[in-house]
Design an enzyme around this catalytic site. Structure first.
Site, mmCIF file in Angstrom:
data_model
loop_
_atom_site.group_PDB
_atom_site.id
_atom_site.type_symbol
_atom_site.label_atom_id
_atom_site.label_comp_id
_atom_site.label_asym_id
_atom_site.label_seq_id
_atom_site.Cartn_x
_atom_site.Cartn_y
_atom_site.Cartn_z
ATOM 1 N N CYS A 2 68.668 -85.603 -16.925
ATOM 2 C CA CYS A 2 69.019 -85.950 -18.305
ATOM 3 C C CYS A 2 68.549 -87.352 -18.678
ATOM 4 O O CYS A 2 68.474 -88.239 -17.832
ATOM 5 C CB CYS A 2 70.530 -85.892 -18.475
ATOM 6 S SG CYS A 2 71.216 -84.302 -18.057
ATOM 7 N N ARG A 27 61.145 -87.070 -16.484
ATOM 8 C CA ARG A 27 62.313 -86.923 -15.612
ATOM 9 C C ARG A 27 62.730 -85.455 -15.461
ATOM 10 O O ARG A 27 63.535 -85.138 -14.607
ATOM 11 C CB ARG A 27 63.501 -87.707 -16.196
ATOM 12 C CG ARG A 27 63.284 -89.212 -16.190
ATOM 13 C CD ARG A 27 64.236 -89.887 -17.141
ATOM 14 N NE ARG A 27 65.610 -89.688 -16.766
ATOM 15 C CZ ARG A 27 66.396 -90.596 -16.233
ATOM 16 N NH1 ARG A 27 65.925 -91.790 -16.002
ATOM 17 N NH2 ARG A 27 67.642 -90.344 -15.943
ATOM 18 N N TRP A 74 69.267 -81.634 -18.551
ATOM 19 C CA TRP A 74 68.883 -80.836 -17.385
ATOM 20 C C TRP A 74 70.163 -80.157 -16.945
ATOM 21 O O TRP A 74 71.096 -80.809 -16.487
ATOM 22 C CB TRP A 74 68.320 -81.752 -16.296
ATOM 23 C CG TRP A 74 67.676 -81.047 -15.157
ATOM 24 C CD1 TRP A 74 66.455 -80.443 -15.143
ATOM 25 C CD2 TRP A 74 68.207 -80.906 -13.833
ATOM 26 N NE1 TRP A 74 66.203 -79.933 -13.899
ATOM 27 C CE2 TRP A 74 67.244 -80.192 -13.077
ATOM 28 C CE3 TRP A 74 69.388 -81.309 -13.218
ATOM 29 C CZ2 TRP A 74 67.440 -79.874 -11.741
ATOM 30 C CZ3 TRP A 74 69.576 -80.986 -11.877
ATOM 31 C CH2 TRP A 74 68.607 -80.275 -11.160
ATOM 32 N N ASN A 100 74.932 -88.298 -19.478
ATOM 33 C CA ASN A 100 74.235 -87.972 -18.221
ATOM 34 C C ASN A 100 75.268 -87.988 -17.121
ATOM 35 O O ASN A 100 76.098 -88.894 -17.067
ATOM 36 C CB ASN A 100 73.194 -89.044 -17.875
ATOM 37 C CG ASN A 100 72.001 -88.993 -18.793
ATOM 38 O OD1 ASN A 100 71.926 -88.148 -19.659
ATOM 39 N ND2 ASN A 100 71.076 -89.913 -18.591
ATOM 40 N N GLY A 101 75.195 -87.043 -16.197
ATOM 41 C CA GLY A 101 76.125 -87.045 -15.066
ATOM 42 C C GLY A 101 77.071 -85.877 -15.132
ATOM 43 O O GLY A 101 76.792 -84.861 -15.789
ATOM 44 N N GLU A 482 56.148 -83.459 5.246
ATOM 45 C CA GLU A 482 55.859 -84.009 3.923
ATOM 46 C C GLU A 482 54.736 -83.219 3.238
ATOM 47 O O GLU A 482 54.825 -82.897 2.049
ATOM 48 C CB GLU A 482 55.502 -85.501 4.054
ATOM 49 C CG GLU A 482 55.048 -86.187 2.778
ATOM 50 C CD GLU A 482 56.021 -86.059 1.615
ATOM 51 O OE1 GLU A 482 57.170 -85.639 1.816
ATOM 52 O OE2 GLU A 482 55.607 -86.359 0.476
ATOM 53 N N LYS A 486 55.104 -81.168 -0.291
ATOM 54 C CA LYS A 486 54.221 -81.454 -1.435
ATOM 55 C C LYS A 486 53.611 -80.171 -1.975
ATOM 56 O O LYS A 486 53.561 -79.942 -3.170
ATOM 57 C CB LYS A 486 53.115 -82.406 -0.958
ATOM 58 C CG LYS A 486 52.700 -83.459 -1.905
ATOM 59 C CD LYS A 486 53.593 -84.670 -1.959
ATOM 60 C CE LYS A 486 54.998 -84.404 -2.294
ATOM 61 N NZ LYS A 486 55.921 -85.480 -2.062
ATOM 62 N N GLU A 489 56.386 -77.687 -3.640
ATOM 63 C CA GLU A 489 57.041 -78.073 -4.894
ATOM 64 C C GLU A 489 56.113 -77.994 -6.101
ATOM 65 O O GLU A 489 56.565 -77.757 -7.209
ATOM 66 C CB GLU A 489 57.725 -79.442 -4.794
ATOM 67 C CG GLU A 489 56.814 -80.622 -4.681
ATOM 68 C CD GLU A 489 57.576 -81.942 -4.619
ATOM 69 O OE1 GLU A 489 58.621 -82.076 -5.261
ATOM 70 O OE2 GLU A 489 57.092 -82.855 -3.917
ATOM 71 N N HIS A 505 58.561 -70.508 20.147
ATOM 72 C CA HIS A 505 59.975 -70.128 20.244
ATOM 73 C C HIS A 505 60.404 -69.244 19.077
ATOM 74 O O HIS A 505 61.599 -69.082 18.840
ATOM 75 C CB HIS A 505 60.854 -71.380 20.345
ATOM 76 C CG HIS A 505 60.539 -72.187 21.565
ATOM 77 N ND1 HIS A 505 60.866 -71.768 22.842
ATOM 78 C CD2 HIS A 505 59.872 -73.359 21.712
ATOM 79 C CE1 HIS A 505 60.430 -72.654 23.711
ATOM 80 N NE2 HIS A 505 59.820 -73.632 23.056
ATOM 81 N N LYS A 604 62.725 -85.441 -11.577
ATOM 82 C CA LYS A 604 62.248 -86.630 -10.867
ATOM 83 C C LYS A 604 63.380 -87.360 -10.179
ATOM 84 O O LYS A 604 63.237 -87.852 -9.076
ATOM 85 C CB LYS A 604 61.534 -87.561 -11.854
ATOM 86 C CG LYS A 604 60.950 -88.820 -11.207
ATOM 87 C CD LYS A 604 59.888 -88.463 -10.199
ATOM 88 C CE LYS A 604 59.323 -89.672 -9.481
ATOM 89 N NZ LYS A 604 58.591 -89.259 -8.251
HETATM 90 O O1 M6R Z 1 64.237 -90.939 -5.798
HETATM 91 P P1 M6R Z 1 64.404 -90.501 -4.393
HETATM 92 O O2 M6R Z 1 63.351 -91.026 -3.474
HETATM 93 O O3 M6R Z 1 65.776 -90.775 -3.846
HETATM 94 O O4 M6R Z 1 64.222 -88.917 -4.438
HETATM 95 C C1 M6R Z 1 64.417 -88.137 -3.306
HETATM 96 C C2 M6R Z 1 63.866 -86.754 -3.491
HETATM 97 O O5 M6R Z 1 64.517 -86.096 -4.550
HETATM 98 C C3 M6R Z 1 62.351 -86.765 -3.754
HETATM 99 O O6 M6R Z 1 61.649 -87.398 -2.745
HETATM 100 C C4 M6R Z 1 61.825 -85.321 -3.904
HETATM 101 O O7 M6R Z 1 61.908 -84.654 -2.687
HETATM 102 C C5 M6R Z 1 60.390 -85.334 -4.439
HETATM 103 N N1 M6R Z 1 60.233 -84.357 -5.461
HETATM 104 C C6 M6R Z 1 59.372 -85.028 -3.409
HETATM 105 O O8 M6R Z 1 58.078 -85.062 -3.899
#
Ligand code: M6R
Length: 609
Positions: A2, A27, A74, A100-101, A482, A486, A489, A505, A604
């Site tokens: 949000c 965001r 959101w 927000n929240g 990682e 990537k 997502e 395993h 984000k």
């Molecule tokens: O803002 P932050 O680094 O705390 O966010 C953590 C995760 O939400 C963030 O890294 C998320 O996994 C990303 N979309 C990965 O690309």
């Protein structure tokens, strides 16, 4: 996630609020809305979907107002819909609120409002209770009404409210959700995030937890929870609005991939002195405190957690302190063994991730010293930490984290060396060898970036795969996690990362002709073992894409494609090996026609649990 924008003063509130909301689109959101005070009447318009829908809705309306609030939602409580979108109003539409929240006790409050005041709720949201609560307390003094309303609420929130009974003021409150007030000339602004305001202002006040701020066209007054006026220094935003734009790149993600050499140089800058010694600004842990540490926890989410996995290896190696790494959403529910000899390291790009923040608070409550590695200056994680180590990656807009990850790694290397030096473990030779490897990283990344076209060509061969495996050993395994995140997502491909030695395993059962296996083989000590794992999957017909250092050609005998990274010591490889994986994920997603910067279902900054 949000976003909130509010404007009061000389100017067109509708235009300013819509423009601010657009700046917050990155965001993530599912609906948007605006409330304006027009001739002492609150007018609300809201629409599910993109801001452009809202713009169409109001395009023919002649809204001339000098005060308004807006929101991008959101969904948490209630599906994305016009009704559930913010702003919400009280029964007679004299108060409008954006939030927000989460209001944790909203069920209880809703029942009370229904029973005691006969209020009929229109939406399924928790936020609507705020509008009604303010409404019942509002006797023409919005500040007083907001104080009374928030005293009844539990949870995490940033709220902005306007009222037709107090028509010239915006009242906003912050509790565990970000809020900034922008200082204009003849006008003032409120927002959940600085980029919303950059078109208009450079000077802002960072609102702290439990503070309430009142804005009219000529003043911004901040109050603490006892209604005492708070003196706050002006924060001058040094990055310009262009930094938040794409600068000719097709997507923010690609721009941010290309910004990594600079981000790393900036993060190293002034943290290594002329003698090659590590100097950490913002960190004030004495030698004695470091000696007294019994353990370190690194706690984070998503990509930041993956950086933590690398951090564990390098801190244990260079500082010889045991390190545990945990995902924040698990950490605080497992009664972790934390005491005053514990150092808790939180890693977060946004500094607003609720799980990370909650874990940090839990560790603090149990007596740990808290050090955070954060990108967003003045964010909640930064402000609640004893020591803050900023990554100077610059604003990261794409949902997929890239430059934040590599700068987090650089901070972790510096921290490991710093602690190792303080503890007398890292000798001069080791320090100078690792420091020169760190300093060489920006040029080596530049070299990898020149290979983008080659990587794109590989992406063309594999982008139709619907199942992808990432394998590696040691630090390569951390990078495999990682790389896999990537890809999944942004491309929605089902990808899975696993320690290569674990394949036999269970997971090897999934290998069949054509299965794509991205195999990282960069760690010199583990190279032969990794080649054996590659041979195992090759024997089952897998298509192998290898990532390796230039001087190790054995992999070519077994892999269908190989991407080489420049030579470097094993410990700093993750900063380099992740770059082709980011580029590969980007091009695969692009070829599949995905919404790269704003993948579905993701935000984000994840400020809900
Ligand atoms: O803002 P932050 O680094 O705390 O966010 C953590 C995760 O939400 C963030 O890294 C998320 O996994 C990303 N979309 C990965 O690309």
């Amino acid at each position: 996630m949000c976003g909130i924008v509010g404007f009061v003063g000389e100017g067109n509130a509708k235009e300013v609020v819509i423009e601010g909301l657009k700046r917050l689109e990155y965001r993530g959101y599912d609906s948007a809305g605006i409330a304006l005070n027009i001739d002492n009447r609150i007018e609300v318009r809201k629409h599910v979907g993109e801001i452009v829908n809202l713009e169409k809705l109001i395009s023919d309306e002649d809204f001339d107002s000098n005060i308004g609030i807006g929101h991008t939602r959101w969904a948490t409580h209630g599906a994305p819909s016009d009704i559930n979108a913010h702003p919400h109003v009280n029964s007679d539409s004299t108060v409008a609120v954006v939030h927000n929240g989460i209001i944790e006790n909203f069920v209880e409050l809703r029942e009370m409002l229904q029973k005691d005041y006969g209020i009929v709720f229109r939406s399924e949201t928790d936020s609507e209770v705020i509008a009604h609560l303010i409404g019942i307390y509002n006797k023409g003094d919005l500040l007083d009404a907001v104080y009374k309303a928030t005293s009844k609420m539990r949870g995490a929130y940033a709220i902005a409210a306007i009222s037709s009974d107090d028509p010239d003021r915006i009242v906003a409150v912050r509790k565990d959700a970000p809020l900034v007030a922008g200082i204009g000339k003849g006008c003032n602004f409120i927002a959940s995030d600085i980029p919303a305001l950059l078109k208009y202002v450079r000077e802002v006040y960072l609102i702290e937890n439990d503070e309430t701020v009142v804005l009219d066209k000529n003043s911004i007054v901040i109050y603490d929870d006892n209604r005492k006026v708070v003196d706050r220094d002006v924060f001058h935003v040094t990055w310009d609005s262009d930094a938040a734009e794409k600068e000719g790149y097709e997507h923010f993600m690609l721009k941010e991939i290309y910004e990594q050499p600079k981000g790393i140089s900036d993060t190293l800058h002034r943290r290594i002195d002329e003698n090659g010694e590590i100097k950490l600004d913002g960190i004030d842990i004495s030698k004695e405190e470091l000696e007294g540490l019994s353990r370190i926890y690194i706690v984070a989410c998503g990509t930041a957690y993956h950086a933590g996995l690398v951090g564990k290896t390098v801190i244990e190696k260079y500082a010889k302190i045991p390190v545990e790494v945990d995902v924040a959403s698990e950490f605080r529910y497992r009664d972790p063994f934390v005491d005053d000899r514990t150092l808790f390291i939180a890693i977060s790009q946004s500094g607003e991730t609720l799980d990370t923040l909650a874990a940090l608070r839990e560790a603090k409550r149990k007596g740990a010293r808290v050090l955070s590695i954060v990108n967003v200056v003045g964010s909640s994680v930064a402000r609640e930490s004893d020591d803050v180590f900023y990554t100077w990656a610059g604003p990261e807009i794409a949902v997929a984290s890239t430059k934040a990850y590599t700068t987090q790694l650089v901070c972790l290397y510096l921290l490991a060396l710093y602690m190792g030096r303080q503890r007398g473990i890292v000798d001069d030779d080791t320090l100078s060898r690792v420091v020169s490897e760190l300093e060489a990283l920006p040029d080596k990344i530049e070299y990898i970036l020149t290979k983008e076209k080659d990587i794109e060509n590989i992406a063309r061969k594999i982008y139709k795969n619907n199942n992808v495996f990432y394998i590696g050993r040691g630090l390569d395994c951390a990078v495999a996690y990682e790389g896999s995140l990537k890809l999944k997502e942004i491309s929605y491909i089902n990808s899975f990362a696993i320690a290569a030695g674990e394949l036999k395993h269970g997971t090897i059962a999934l290998m069949e002709p054509g299965t794509l296996v991205i195999s990282l083989a960069t760690q010199e000590k583990l190279y032969e073992k990794m080649i054996s794992n590659i041979v195992e999957v090759q024997a089952r017909g897998a298509f192998i894409l290898g990532i390796s250092k230039v001087n190790t050609k054995e992999i070519e005998k077994h892999a269908d494609e190989v991407i080489y990274i420049p030579h470097c010591i094993d410990d700093v490889v993750p900063v380099l090996s992740v770059i082709p994986l980011q580029i590969l994920a980007y091009h695969i997603a692009r070829l599949r026609g995905c919404n790269i910067d704003k993948p579905k279902n993701l935000a984000k900054s994840v400020t809900v649990e």
